[in-house]
Design a protein around this motif. Sequence first.
Motif, PDB file in Angstrom:
ATOM      1  N   PRO A 390      46.904  42.742  25.669  1.00  0.00           N
ATOM      2  CA  PRO A 390      47.384  44.239  25.689  1.00  0.00           C
ATOM      3  C   PRO A 390      47.100  44.569  24.077  1.00  0.00           C
ATOM      4  CG  PRO A 390      47.176  42.808  27.470  1.00  0.00           C
ATOM      5  CD  PRO A 390      47.911  42.201  26.793  1.00  0.00           C
ATOM      6  N   GLY A 391      47.805  43.193  23.125  1.00  0.00           N
ATOM      7  CA  GLY A 391      48.406  44.478  21.984  1.00  0.00           C
ATOM      8  C   GLY A 391      47.450  44.784  21.284  1.00  0.00           C
ATOM      9  N   TYR A 394      47.505  47.947  22.435  1.00  0.00           N
ATOM     10  CA  TYR A 394      48.617  49.099  22.411  1.00  0.00           C
ATOM     11  C   TYR A 394      48.764  49.231  21.366  1.00  0.00           C
ATOM     12  CZ  TYR A 394      53.900  47.995  22.310  1.00  0.00           C
ATOM     13  OH  TYR A 394      55.165  48.747  21.877  1.00  0.00           O
ATOM     14  N   HIS A 395      48.321  48.679  20.168  1.00  0.00           N
ATOM     15  CA  HIS A 395      48.690  48.475  18.894  1.00  0.00           C
ATOM     16  C   HIS A 395      47.510  49.033  18.093  1.00  0.00           C
ATOM     17  CE1 HIS A 395      50.485  46.837  15.122  1.00  0.00           C
ATOM     18  NE2 HIS A 395      50.210  47.663  14.639  1.00  0.00           N
ATOM     19  N   TYR A 396      47.539  50.233  17.720  1.00  0.00           N
ATOM     20  CA  TYR A 396      46.379  50.896  17.773  1.00  0.00           C
ATOM     21  C   TYR A 396      46.274  51.314  16.245  1.00  0.00           C
ATOM     22  CZ  TYR A 396      47.817  55.842  17.831  1.00  0.00           C
ATOM     23  OH  TYR A 396      49.180  56.735  18.515  1.00  0.00           O
TER      24      TYR A 396
ATOM     25  N   ASP B  87      58.494  43.295  22.472  1.00  0.00           N
ATOM     26  CA  ASP B  87      56.867  44.455  22.705  1.00  0.00           C
ATOM     27  C   ASP B  87      57.019  44.564  23.282  1.00  0.00           C
ATOM     28  OD1 ASP B  87      54.347  43.597  22.992  1.00  0.00           O
ATOM     29  OD2 ASP B  87      53.878  42.956  20.888  1.00  0.00           O
ATOM     30  N   ARG B  88      56.458  45.369  23.999  1.00  0.00           N
ATOM     31  CA  ARG B  88      56.022  46.310  24.448  1.00  0.00           C
ATOM     32  C   ARG B  88      54.662  46.686  25.396  1.00  0.00           C
ATOM     33  NH1 ARG B  88      60.075  50.493  24.387  1.00  0.00           N
ATOM     34  NH2 ARG B  88      60.018  51.630  26.492  1.00  0.00           N
ATOM     35  N   ALA B  89      53.713  45.332  25.132  1.00  0.00           N
ATOM     36  CA  ALA B  89      52.178  45.363  25.299  1.00  0.00           C
ATOM     37  C   ALA B  89      52.223  45.742  26.855  1.00  0.00           C
ATOM     38  CB  ALA B  89      51.527  44.779  24.150  1.00  0.00           C
ATOM     39  N   ASN B 325      57.134  52.815  16.926  1.00  0.00           N
ATOM     40  CA  ASN B 325      58.573  52.750  17.995  1.00  0.00           C
ATOM     41  C   ASN B 325      57.355  52.246  19.053  1.00  0.00           C
ATOM     42  OD1 ASN B 325      58.497  53.513  20.748  1.00  0.00           O
ATOM     43  ND2 ASN B 325      57.683  56.006  19.804  1.00  0.00           N
ATOM     44  N   PRO B 326      57.761  50.694  19.607  1.00  0.00           N
ATOM     45  CA  PRO B 326      57.417  49.604  20.630  1.00  0.00           C
ATOM     46  C   PRO B 326      56.810  50.591  22.526  1.00  0.00           C
ATOM     47  CG  PRO B 326      59.751  49.114  20.425  1.00  0.00           C
ATOM     48  CD  PRO B 326      59.541  50.086  19.921  1.00  0.00           C
ATOM     49  N   GLY B 327      58.014  51.679  22.542  1.00  0.00           N
ATOM     50  CA  GLY B 327      57.480  52.587  23.647  1.00  0.00           C
ATOM     51  C   GLY B 327      56.269  52.798  23.830  1.00  0.00           C
ATOM     52  N   ASN B 329      54.983  54.413  20.747  1.00  0.00           N
ATOM     53  CA  ASN B 329      53.667  54.972  19.750  1.00  0.00           C
ATOM     54  C   ASN B 329      53.195  53.528  19.094  1.00  0.00           C
ATOM     55  OD1 ASN B 329      51.514  56.787  18.625  1.00  0.00           O
ATOM     56  ND2 ASN B 329      52.618  57.001  17.097  1.00  0.00           N
ATOM     57  N   MET B 330      52.577  52.674  19.465  1.00  0.00           N
ATOM     58  CA  MET B 330      52.936  51.074  18.203  1.00  0.00           C
ATOM     59  C   MET B 330      51.685  52.038  17.318  1.00  0.00           C
ATOM     60  SD  MET B 330      54.197  49.096  17.343  1.00  0.00           S
ATOM     61  CE  MET B 330      54.883  48.526  18.572  1.00  0.00           C
TER      62      MET B 330
END
Lengths: 413, 413
Positions: A390-391, A394-396, B87-89, B325-327, B329-330
Amino acid sequence: MATLLLENISTLVTVAAPPGRLRRSGSEMADIGVLRDVDVAVEGEAIDWIGPAGTGRFPDAERIDCRGRTVLPGFVDSHTHIVHAGDRAHEFAMRLRGATYQEIAAAGGGILSTMRSVRESSVDEIVERSRPLVESAFRHGSTTIEAKSGYGLDTENELKLLEAIARLGEAAAPTLIPTFLGAHDFPPEHRSDHEPYIAEIIDRMIPAVAGRGLAQFCDVFSDTGYYTVEESERIFRAARDHGLRLRVHADELSSFGGAEMAARIGALSADHLLMISDPGIEAMRDADVVATLLPGTAFFLNLPYAPARRMIERGMTVALATDCNPGSNMCENMQMTLALACMGMRMTVEEAITAATLNGAAALDIAETVGSIEVGKVADMAIFTTADYPGIVYHYGVNQVMAVIKRGRFHRW
Amino acid sequence: MATLLLENISTLVTVAAPPGRLRRSGSEMADIGVLRDVDVAVEGEAIDWIGPAGTGRFPDAERIDCRGRTVLPGFVDSHTHIVHAGDRAHEFAMRLRGATYQEIAAAGGGILSTMRSVRESSVDEIVERSRPLVESAFRHGSTTIEAKSGYGLDTENELKLLEAIARLGEAAAPTLIPTFLGAHDFPPEHRSDHEPYIAEIIDRMIPAVAGRGLAQFCDVFSDTGYYTVEESERIFRAARDHGLRLRVHADELSSFGGAEMAARIGALSADHLLMISDPGIEAMRDADVVATLLPGTAFFLNLPYAPARRMIERGMTVALATDCNPGSNMCENMQMTLALACMGMRMTVEEAITAATLNGAAALDIAETVGSIEVGKVADMAIFTTADYPGIVYHYGVNQVMAVIKRGRFHRW
């Protein structure tokens, strides 16, 4: 005997095809085949073995430690115009400042700007301009990239562009798959009278392209203001007679019957589909035409996205591609395409991964050899910095690919 | 005597402030100060000279060839939660699969997930988790980054997070500017009764933070379901009494009067503003409060964007920041923020550049020293691969920063 061992992979996403099939459709797209703590052995150009980590097998192979990493099939970017010449950044900035289509055209912008740049460039110059983009796409995880002509708009220059694609395919790391798109637009010399140009496509371009083996596919931009359904079908019949397979730009600007035509003519894929109708969805699904969605273009042009959720819920085979091109989406990064698919079209991370790998390969009819990580397939893989898949979405907005394996060869930057 | 010379810069974007002012508002934001074929000389940490290329001056300086490159002020990312833990992926992937807020909370997700991670981490662990993100932001062009607390939600852990920010600020290349955000949410132990936690913020946290010099700013999440306007104002008064300056999360989820409050209390900046009212726009403009827009968060959460065009047309000072931020906008890449501002909010390339540099500095009240390329200012600059500035937004989704100058020191990867 294994030559390369990816060992201690925290998360391996195989995207293996369902038994006896070479694509995943509808709800099947959510099933991406996740394995934890495994090794993948490569022999020469092929995947040789997948099994639990730490067996001590393959002691002579080159070893790549993938602890804390995710490994995916290399992305198959099945729709691009990545090989071109010129730059249209100023046109983009003008558009944001409120310039009209007419003002941009008066300033030398639009697709004809790229056509002029291509016509004024040699094969070598086109290769040099396009190579950094192709190598960047590779560094962002794309191991196979479809590349269209369509900026020459006469026989000489369409062939020149396809030669540049062939030359770049020999020189660059990713595999390039060439598509003839003479029917991308009408050139200025035939804007008011389409027939002579259509005749040139059918009588001169297609025989030359097919005869010299410069393209595997024929594509047509079928939409309001471009090629009518009737014109498109004439071109497609000629292409098929010369052994080219078919793909189509359909229903981007209007609900035009492009999806229905794609089903009728047996296209492998119909692409864009922002305005697809419900009968179009059903026709494509029933004829097994891949729906290739290009969310970057909708994002870049501020258009509504294609109805991806409706398509998946009705059982279509959905693929994702960048549409990388100088006029409507200057982005070669497939990770960005996945982020746009999830944030904008509400695809799930799992669906987006399937769409960007196995189903992209299905759209190019190469899923027998690439698009998933299975024993016997070509060793095309991407290694991501994140420990779980998912990362990747998620980390786009950043490049999370740290290395790429292409035909069994390891590339790192 | 110059120590560093950026020579033959194809495009230098100075974003110089208008005479006698330290920000650009409304239509002024379009004027970014473009110079062609120039050199910039740096002496020590400061910009020493800007002039035509090829003068032969500064023969002893280290020379960086910037032919075919664009040079901008380093980005000032004036709103982040980049220092955190966990991490909240998986929560992100669940949300895309249709999970409800309750299901995500039951699976341990939400802001309290980050709070637990922070409470369970040492200062060193938080620094180690956050450092790669901060260094990545720097490689993407951010030379100054505001960083908020707000995941400790008790005195001990809020101070711990601010200590981690201070430690990282000493160790990492970009400048970190700390903001106290104890009022980010209510901790689970005070969810039903807010008063004891507000008293802890006012009586214990603010005096401790100010006394130890751990933050320059105090921020409050003012919105429906978070802090009321009345609660926010009490916290802000206490913060001001202790010498902290004010910034506020306002009108993100509802038209809540947050913008009006920001004007009333003399905040430097009010941020998010997706739901800002017309009276809110006028109040902020008249009180010179910077409007800091965070389009990445709207993109990540699939919310409508803030009305940037309306704000600029009414003469506001608009800044852009990542909200990393992790929730919600990563993404730590300011180039991505510019692309979202242009594609999603229809800002022009010029306005987006001003918002991400000079006006970001104005939002932090540091525009006297950073945010533009002017003689005497700190030498914080980013060098882009593109020959002209529109390409920075046009070719999006990839990192076009090839080198960064921070306090006169050259960094390349």
